[in-house]
Design a protein around this motif. Structure first.
Motif, PDB file in Angstrom:
ATOM      1  N   TYR A 120      11.097  -1.774   7.906  1.00 39.96           N
ATOM      2  CA  TYR A 120      10.420  -2.593   7.314  1.00 39.96           C
ATOM      3  C   TYR A 120      10.799  -2.738   5.691  1.00 39.96           C
ATOM      4  O   TYR A 120      10.575  -1.842   5.075  1.00 39.96           O
ATOM      5  CB  TYR A 120       8.930  -2.186   7.528  1.00 39.96           C
ATOM      6  CG  TYR A 120       8.006  -3.593   7.304  1.00 39.96           C
ATOM      7  CD1 TYR A 120       7.426  -4.408   8.227  1.00 39.96           C
ATOM      8  CD2 TYR A 120       7.334  -3.775   5.969  1.00 39.96           C
ATOM      9  CE1 TYR A 120       6.489  -5.208   8.064  1.00 39.96           C
ATOM     10  CE2 TYR A 120       6.466  -4.582   5.621  1.00 39.96           C
ATOM     11  CZ  TYR A 120       6.078  -5.204   6.795  1.00 39.96           C
ATOM     12  OH  TYR A 120       4.866  -6.388   6.397  1.00 39.96           O
ATOM     13  N   VAL A 121      11.085  -3.947   5.247  1.00 33.71           N
ATOM     14  CA  VAL A 121      11.511  -3.981   3.908  1.00 33.71           C
ATOM     15  C   VAL A 121      10.410  -4.829   2.948  1.00 33.71           C
ATOM     16  O   VAL A 121      10.011  -6.020   3.514  1.00 33.71           O
ATOM     17  CB  VAL A 121      12.905  -4.574   3.639  1.00 33.71           C
ATOM     18  CG1 VAL A 121      13.127  -4.814   2.058  1.00 33.71           C
ATOM     19  CG2 VAL A 121      14.077  -3.883   4.180  1.00 33.71           C
ATOM     20  N   ASN A 122       9.907  -3.995   2.177  1.00 35.15           N
ATOM     21  CA  ASN A 122       9.056  -4.477   1.401  1.00 35.15           C
ATOM     22  C   ASN A 122       9.355  -5.045   0.232  1.00 35.15           C
ATOM     23  O   ASN A 122       9.824  -4.238  -0.745  1.00 35.15           O
ATOM     24  CB  ASN A 122       7.551  -3.653   1.246  1.00 35.15           C
ATOM     25  CG  ASN A 122       6.516  -4.172   0.718  1.00 35.15           C
ATOM     26  OD1 ASN A 122       5.783  -5.048   1.758  1.00 35.15           O
ATOM     27  ND2 ASN A 122       5.838  -3.891  -0.178  1.00 35.15           N
ATOM     28  N   PHE A 123       9.351  -6.338  -0.274  1.00 36.98           N
ATOM     29  CA  PHE A 123       9.721  -6.932  -1.609  1.00 36.98           C
ATOM     30  C   PHE A 123       8.561  -6.811  -2.451  1.00 36.98           C
ATOM     31  O   PHE A 123       7.363  -7.239  -2.126  1.00 36.98           O
ATOM     32  CB  PHE A 123      10.099  -8.386  -1.051  1.00 36.98           C
ATOM     33  CG  PHE A 123      11.269  -8.398  -0.663  1.00 36.98           C
ATOM     34  CD1 PHE A 123      12.721  -8.320  -0.978  1.00 36.98           C
ATOM     35  CD2 PHE A 123      11.361  -8.455   0.724  1.00 36.98           C
ATOM     36  CE1 PHE A 123      13.772  -8.216  -0.311  1.00 36.98           C
ATOM     37  CE2 PHE A 123      12.327  -8.353   1.386  1.00 36.98           C
ATOM     38  CZ  PHE A 123      13.599  -8.442   1.131  1.00 36.98           C
ATOM     39  N   GLU A 124       8.956  -6.247  -3.887  1.00 40.49           N
ATOM     40  CA  GLU A 124       7.844  -5.582  -4.789  1.00 40.49           C
ATOM     41  C   GLU A 124       8.532  -5.463  -5.933  1.00 40.49           C
ATOM     42  O   GLU A 124       9.840  -5.360  -6.247  1.00 40.49           O
ATOM     43  CB  GLU A 124       7.102  -4.415  -4.044  1.00 40.49           C
ATOM     44  CG  GLU A 124       8.186  -3.161  -3.944  1.00 40.49           C
ATOM     45  CD  GLU A 124       7.714  -1.916  -3.269  1.00 40.49           C
ATOM     46  OE1 GLU A 124       6.894  -2.253  -2.252  1.00 40.49           O
ATOM     47  OE2 GLU A 124       8.002  -0.789  -3.491  1.00 40.49           O
ATOM     48  N   ARG A 125       7.666  -5.123  -6.924  1.00 34.08           N
ATOM     49  CA  ARG A 125       8.154  -4.950  -8.286  1.00 34.08           C
ATOM     50  C   ARG A 125       9.037  -3.757  -8.340  1.00 34.08           C
ATOM     51  O   ARG A 125       8.363  -2.780  -7.629  1.00 34.08           O
ATOM     52  CB  ARG A 125       7.152  -4.928  -9.378  1.00 34.08           C
ATOM     53  CG  ARG A 125       6.579  -6.505  -9.513  1.00 34.08           C
ATOM     54  CD  ARG A 125       5.622  -6.416 -10.598  1.00 34.08           C
ATOM     55  NE  ARG A 125       4.536  -7.572 -10.551  1.00 34.08           N
ATOM     56  CZ  ARG A 125       3.553  -7.910 -10.930  1.00 34.08           C
ATOM     57  NH1 ARG A 125       2.902  -6.958 -11.460  1.00 34.08           N
ATOM     58  NH2 ARG A 125       2.929  -9.041 -11.009  1.00 34.08           N
ATOM     59  N   PRO A 126       9.699  -3.436  -9.213  1.00 35.72           N
ATOM     60  CA  PRO A 126      10.450  -2.104  -9.525  1.00 35.72           C
ATOM     61  C   PRO A 126       9.459  -1.139  -9.871  1.00 35.72           C
ATOM     62  O   PRO A 126       8.374  -1.277 -10.520  1.00 35.72           O
ATOM     63  CB  PRO A 126      11.389  -2.298 -10.564  1.00 35.72           C
ATOM     64  CG  PRO A 126      11.812  -3.911 -10.646  1.00 35.72           C
ATOM     65  CD  PRO A 126      10.682  -4.582 -10.208  1.00 35.72           C
ATOM     66  N   THR A 127       9.902   0.241  -9.537  1.00 38.51           N
ATOM     67  CA  THR A 127       8.868   1.475  -9.760  1.00 38.51           C
ATOM     68  C   THR A 127       8.839   1.548 -11.230  1.00 38.51           C
ATOM     69  O   THR A 127       9.903   1.716 -12.227  1.00 38.51           O
ATOM     70  CB  THR A 127       9.584   2.596  -9.375  1.00 38.51           C
ATOM     71  OG1 THR A 127       9.581   2.362  -7.788  1.00 38.51           O
ATOM     72  CG2 THR A 127       8.812   3.742  -9.472  1.00 38.51           C
ATOM     73  N   VAL A 128       7.601   1.763 -11.547  1.00 38.36           N
ATOM     74  CA  VAL A 128       7.361   2.447 -12.911  1.00 38.36           C
ATOM     75  C   VAL A 128       6.565   3.836 -12.686  1.00 38.36           C
ATOM     76  O   VAL A 128       5.530   3.994 -11.945  1.00 38.36           O
ATOM     77  CB  VAL A 128       6.284   1.673 -13.800  1.00 38.36           C
ATOM     78  CG1 VAL A 128       5.637   2.273 -14.815  1.00 38.36           C
ATOM     79  CG2 VAL A 128       6.780   0.257 -14.067  1.00 38.36           C
ATOM     80  N   ARG A 129       7.300   4.842 -13.097  1.00 36.39           N
ATOM     81  CA  ARG A 129       6.872   6.258 -12.644  1.00 36.39           C
ATOM     82  C   ARG A 129       5.804   6.739 -13.324  1.00 36.39           C
ATOM     83  O   ARG A 129       5.544   6.319 -14.586  1.00 36.39           O
ATOM     84  CB  ARG A 129       7.913   7.157 -12.664  1.00 36.39           C
ATOM     85  CG  ARG A 129       8.857   6.873 -11.553  1.00 36.39           C
ATOM     86  CD  ARG A 129       9.727   8.262 -11.179  1.00 36.39           C
ATOM     87  NE  ARG A 129      10.504   7.897 -10.163  1.00 36.39           N
ATOM     88  CZ  ARG A 129      11.226   9.043  -9.402  1.00 36.39           C
ATOM     89  NH1 ARG A 129      10.947  10.320  -9.833  1.00 36.39           N
ATOM     90  NH2 ARG A 129      12.061   8.661  -8.524  1.00 36.39           N
TER      91      ARG A 129
END
Length: 230
Positions: A120-129
């Motif tokens: 399942y590919v979830n399209f989302e904003r890039p990670t901010v750690r």
């Protein structure tokens, strides 16, 4: 880049552009490399979700999800305690990608353990750690992929169109999602990225001795993110 040790509990948060927390999910770190942060959870893992999402799940009424998006657009949602249900989850989040790749595992039906149900590919904003995990934000549209990678279908296109109309997904984010769609389809066709090791990950299993991931609550009751909180 901050790295997390294997076995640590981290929190995946979705943070709205207003700074308010949309949801949070406790996860266990499986591995953390330059290619991806790999995390997992099992039924019972603690979470907090929008109350309307919980209602939609409980009632089996997808129209309530539309109400949840309307509440997001007006900034009038409340969070409620929740727990992960039904599946074991394995989640890959590449550092700068506008998507995550997820695998869901269910009982094999023979009483002998679990099997991979689907990718399942979830399209989302890039990670901010963060100090306690990572922040992102779900952009609604998803790609559902068969366990053997031979077929796939888009999911929630209607909800994606709705959040576009509401302005929740900006034009710039829409362009990023379109590029990410093409990137994922190329990965799938060429068996690169996560899919280069699909057979290995299909055999992955949550270990019974691992503790169930729990949240550490340091966000305000109204859902506004406290810097460095989980």
């Amino acid at each position: 880049m901050r790295c997390f040790e294997t076995g640590r509990t981290v929190v995946r948060r979705e943070v709205h552009r207003s700074g308010r927390l949309w949801n949070e999910q406790a996860l266990r770190v499986i591995e953390d490399t330059g290619q991806a942060l790999v995390t997992a959870c099992t039924p019972g893992a603690e979470a907090r979700w929008p109350a309307l999402y919980l209602k939609a799940r409980g009632d089996g009424d997808r129209s309530v999800r539309t109400e949840a998006f309307d509440a997001m657009a007006t900034g009038t949602w409340d969070l409620a305690p929740a727990a992960w249900q039904e599946t074991d989850l394995l989640l890959w989040k590449p550092p700068v990608a506008w998507f995550s790749v997820n695998a869901f595992y269910i009982p094999d039906g023979h009483g002998h353990g679990r099997r991979l149900r689907n990718w399942y590919v979830n399209f989302e904003r890039p990670t901010v750690r963060t100090a306690s995990g990572f922040d992102t934000f779900d952009l609604t549209v998803d790609l559902l992929i068969a366990p053997d990678l031979t077929s796939w279908t888009w999911k929630d296109e209607d909800e994606y169109a709705h959040v576009r109309r509401l302005g929740i997904v900006s034009d710039a984010e829409h362009r990023a999602v379109d590029a990410a769609r093409a990137e994922v389809l190329a990965m799938l066709a060429e068996r690169t990225g996560v899919f280069a090791h699909a057979q290995r990950w299909a055999r992955w299993r949550w270990q019974p001795e691992w503790p169930t991931p729990r949240l550490s609550h340091r966000a305000t009751a109204g859902g506004t993110v406290v810097p460095g909180s989980s």
